[in-house]
Write an enzyme that holds these catalytic residues in place. Structure first.
Site, PDB file in Angstrom:
ATOM      1  N   ASN A  20       7.829  25.758  11.879  1.00  0.00           N
ATOM      2  CA  ASN A  20       8.721  25.076  10.931  1.00  0.00           C
ATOM      3  C   ASN A  20       7.869  24.435   9.834  1.00  0.00           C
ATOM      4  O   ASN A  20       7.230  23.407  10.076  1.00  0.00           O
ATOM      5  CB  ASN A  20       9.536  24.024  11.704  1.00  0.00           C
ATOM      6  CG  ASN A  20      10.467  23.229  10.804  1.00  0.00           C
ATOM      7  OD1 ASN A  20      10.397  23.312   9.572  1.00  0.00           O
ATOM      8  ND2 ASN A  20      11.336  22.446  11.410  1.00  0.00           N
TER       9      ASN A  20
ATOM     10  N   HIS B 131      16.640  28.159   7.048  1.00  0.00           N
ATOM     11  CA  HIS B 131      15.465  27.330   7.331  1.00  0.00           C
ATOM     12  C   HIS B 131      14.872  27.775   8.669  1.00  0.00           C
ATOM     13  O   HIS B 131      15.588  28.000   9.638  1.00  0.00           O
ATOM     14  CB  HIS B 131      15.886  25.855   7.373  1.00  0.00           C
ATOM     15  CG  HIS B 131      14.810  24.957   7.864  1.00  0.00           C
ATOM     16  ND1 HIS B 131      13.504  25.083   7.458  1.00  0.00           N
ATOM     17  CD2 HIS B 131      14.833  23.909   8.741  1.00  0.00           C
ATOM     18  CE1 HIS B 131      12.772  24.150   8.055  1.00  0.00           C
ATOM     19  NE2 HIS B 131      13.556  23.435   8.837  1.00  0.00           N
TER      20      HIS B 131
ATOM     21  N   CYS C  67      13.526  18.768   5.392  1.00  0.00           N
ATOM     22  CA  CYS C  67      13.446  20.238   5.404  1.00  0.00           C
ATOM     23  C   CYS C  67      14.432  20.899   4.435  1.00  0.00           C
ATOM     24  O   CYS C  67      14.270  22.066   4.085  1.00  0.00           O
ATOM     25  CB  CYS C  67      13.679  20.770   6.815  1.00  0.00           C
ATOM     26  SG  CYS C  67      12.472  20.143   7.978  1.00  0.00           S
TER      27      CYS C  67
HETATM   28  N1  COA Z   1       6.630  22.545  26.925  1.00  0.00           N
HETATM   29  C1  COA Z   1       7.163  22.533  28.177  1.00  0.00           C
HETATM   30  N2  COA Z   1       8.219  21.778  28.491  1.00  0.00           N
HETATM   31  C2  COA Z   1       8.779  21.029  27.527  1.00  0.00           C
HETATM   32  C3  COA Z   1       8.266  20.996  26.217  1.00  0.00           C
HETATM   33  C4  COA Z   1       7.153  21.790  25.936  1.00  0.00           C
HETATM   34  N3  COA Z   1       6.597  21.838  24.723  1.00  0.00           N
HETATM   35  N4  COA Z   1       9.017  20.158  25.482  1.00  0.00           N
HETATM   36  C5  COA Z   1       9.960  19.679  26.290  1.00  0.00           C
HETATM   37  N5  COA Z   1       9.812  20.185  27.534  1.00  0.00           N
HETATM   38  C6  COA Z   1      10.607  19.931  28.730  1.00  0.00           C
HETATM   39  C7  COA Z   1      11.401  18.649  28.636  1.00  0.00           C
HETATM   40  O1  COA Z   1      10.603  17.557  29.013  1.00  0.00           O
HETATM   41  C8  COA Z   1      12.523  18.939  29.599  1.00  0.00           C
HETATM   42  O2  COA Z   1      12.061  18.712  30.899  1.00  0.00           O
HETATM   43  P1  COA Z   1      13.009  18.019  31.997  1.00  0.00           P
HETATM   44  O3  COA Z   1      14.160  18.966  32.153  1.00  0.00           O
HETATM   45  O4  COA Z   1      12.105  17.932  33.172  1.00  0.00           O
HETATM   46  O5  COA Z   1      13.407  16.715  31.390  1.00  0.00           O
HETATM   47  C9  COA Z   1      12.776  20.425  29.466  1.00  0.00           C
HETATM   48  O6  COA Z   1      11.574  20.964  28.860  1.00  0.00           O
HETATM   49  C10 COA Z   1      13.952  20.768  28.562  1.00  0.00           C
HETATM   50  O7  COA Z   1      13.858  19.989  27.392  1.00  0.00           O
HETATM   51  P2  COA Z   1      14.954  20.086  26.288  1.00  0.00           P
HETATM   52  O8  COA Z   1      14.665  19.075  25.239  1.00  0.00           O
HETATM   53  O9  COA Z   1      16.293  20.070  26.927  1.00  0.00           O
HETATM   54  O10 COA Z   1      14.676  21.548  25.724  1.00  0.00           O
HETATM   55  P3  COA Z   1      15.475  22.348  24.647  1.00  0.00           P
HETATM   56  O11 COA Z   1      15.957  23.618  25.180  1.00  0.00           O
HETATM   57  O12 COA Z   1      16.461  21.476  23.913  1.00  0.00           O
HETATM   58  O13 COA Z   1      14.307  22.718  23.610  1.00  0.00           O
HETATM   59  C11 COA Z   1      13.524  22.025  21.470  1.00  0.00           C
HETATM   60  C12 COA Z   1      13.629  21.690  22.946  1.00  0.00           C
HETATM   61  C13 COA Z   1      12.821  20.876  20.763  1.00  0.00           C
HETATM   62  C14 COA Z   1      12.717  23.296  21.317  1.00  0.00           C
HETATM   63  C15 COA Z   1      14.965  22.241  20.892  1.00  0.00           C
HETATM   64  O14 COA Z   1      15.800  21.175  21.253  1.00  0.00           O
HETATM   65  C16 COA Z   1      14.966  22.354  19.387  1.00  0.00           C
HETATM   66  O15 COA Z   1      14.342  23.219  18.819  1.00  0.00           O
HETATM   67  N6  COA Z   1      15.699  21.480  18.694  1.00  0.00           N
HETATM   68  C17 COA Z   1      15.732  21.481  17.258  1.00  0.00           C
HETATM   69  C18 COA Z   1      14.539  20.778  16.734  1.00  0.00           C
HETATM   70  C19 COA Z   1      14.289  21.058  15.280  1.00  0.00           C
HETATM   71  O16 COA Z   1      14.514  22.132  14.809  1.00  0.00           O
HETATM   72  N7  COA Z   1      13.766  20.059  14.575  1.00  0.00           N
HETATM   73  C20 COA Z   1      13.400  20.164  13.220  1.00  0.00           C
HETATM   74  C21 COA Z   1      14.599  20.163  12.352  1.00  0.00           C
HETATM   75  S1  COA Z   1      14.231  20.396  10.683  1.00  0.00           S
END
Ligand code: COA
Length: 333
Positions: A290, A260, A118
């Site tokens: 993204n 980004h 990215c």
């Molecule tokens: N819908 C509903 N629930 C979801 C889900 C979805 N699409 N994806 C994950 N969950 C659940 C998980 O399973 C977890 O459940 P649990 O508590 O029962 O285990 C809960 O939601 C929380 O998950 P978590 O991973 O802690 O959520 P988060 O607040 O960290 O959000 C992201 C997840 C991926 C949105 C966040 O971590 C993020 O954006 N990270 C950066 C990723 C990124 O930008 N990547 C590209 C970089 S270039």
């Protein structure tokens, strides 16, 4: 040696027509619109159609024509294509060369693909700047183009909600005498201790696509979202601080910050850490999700065409991605 100042001569972008909503995704995996919006700020994303030549090279050709028009140049005026792409059309020839053909170029210009995930388009920036500044090349086409639907696992709710397809192109050239467009400062980095947090492990030499890989579903992106989130905020904010300090530009002087577009919460946390008001932060993650290395040049093009970014404006841009790579650029547009 005569030195030049690097100026963005033209911008262009392209996103596919096909819109995929959060509700569409919720039909396939257990998720819902509200969860996705609350955690990411994403409402929709675009999905390319290879049958309409919306491969990386095809999307880039459409965006490049718009950028060339704005720059008042023809394809054969370009001396180098720097093409940031994570999933290229094919391993080789590089996608920049495929684009050269699609633009009907006959000047045999240099063609190079850049892969810093990215951060790729931001990575290309100091390279283009150095080549323009020193007079090696007069016009460089800088492409950020991604068909993320090529690596997205539509059965993994942790990742499939995040990505979208699209392309942004800028034509880089020399500022005329008396113009003060310039690149103030740039920074690039990569922290390989965190490289396993975001990867597409299969498909290369280390793990070619074989029956076993497909059986284990290893041909898709994998991610440790929380680790990426923390690293993104910390690195982008510290890179931006460094550029401001180095160049003696204050935050008040910065007209727009284009981060980004990975997640609205990452963008807000970064702006917060920098003490930068959200009204001056470019956002398109809600519409396009993204788009990897395309996200900053798409936002830049949208803002230039809307008249929000004007000549003389100071613009700060910062990216991060798999690697974990990161980079930032401070310019006067
Ligand atoms: N819908 C509903 N629930 C979801 C889900 C979805 N699409 N994806 C994950 N969950 C659940 C998980 O399973 C977890 O459940 P649990 O508590 O029962 O285990 C809960 O939601 C929380 O998950 P978590 O991973 O802690 O959520 P988060 O607040 O960290 O959000 C992201 C997840 C991926 C949105 C966040 O971590 C993020 O954006 N990270 C950066 C990723 C990124 O930008 N990547 C590209 C970089 S270039």
């Amino acid at each position: 040696m005569k030195m030049f100042r690097t100026k963005i001569l033209g911008t262009g972008s392209f996103v596919p027509d096909k819109v995929l909503t959060n509700d569409d995704i919720a039909k396939r995996v257990e998720t819902n619109h509200q969860w996705i919006v609350e955690r990411t700020g994403i409402h929709t994303r675009r999905i390319s159609d290879p049958a309409k030549d919306e491969l990386p090279s095809g999307m880039a050709a459409k965006a490049a024509i718009r950028a060339l028009e704005m720059a008042n140049l023809t394809p054969n005026d370009i001396d180098l294509i720097l093409f940031s792409v994570t999933i290229p059309d094919m391993f080789f020839p590089n996608t920049a060369s495929v684009l050269q053909e699609k633009l009907g170029m006959t000047n045999n210009c240099a063609c190079l693909d850049v892969n810093a995930a990215c951060s790729g388009w931001i990575y290309a920036y100091p390279m283009a700047d150095a080549l323009i500044k020193t007079g090696v090349y007069k016009h460089i086409m800088m492409v950020g183009c991604e068909m993320t639907s090529g690596f997205n696992n539509w059965d993994d709710r942790n990742t499939c909600i995040l990505f979208g397809d699209g392309c942004g192109v800028t034509i880089m050239g020399r500022a005329s005498e008396g113009e003060d467009a310039q690149v103030y400062s740039t920074v690039l980095s990569s922290d390989s201790t965190k490289k396993d947090h975001l990867m597409l492990a299969a498909g290369g030499a280390a793990k070619p696509i074989r029956e076993e890989v497909l059986k284990n579903n290893e041909q898709w992106v994998t991610m440790n979202g929380q680790e990426v989130f923390k690293a993104a905020v910390k690195t982008m904010a510290s890179h931006c601080d460094k550029l401001l300090q180095e160049s003696g530009i204050t935050l008040d002087q910065v007209k727009w910050f284009i981060p980004h577009q990975a997640n609205l919460r990452i963008i807000e946390a970064t702006a917060n850490r920098l003490n930068f008001p959200m009204e001056k932060v470019a956002i398109n993650v809600d519409k396009y999700a993204n788009t990897s290395s395309a996200s900053i040049p798409i936002a830049l093009d949208d803002f230039v065409r809307d008249g929000k970014i004007q000549r003389g404006d100071i613009v700060l841009m910062a990216a991060f991605g798999a690697g974990l790579t990161s980079g930032a650029v401070l310019i006067k547009y």
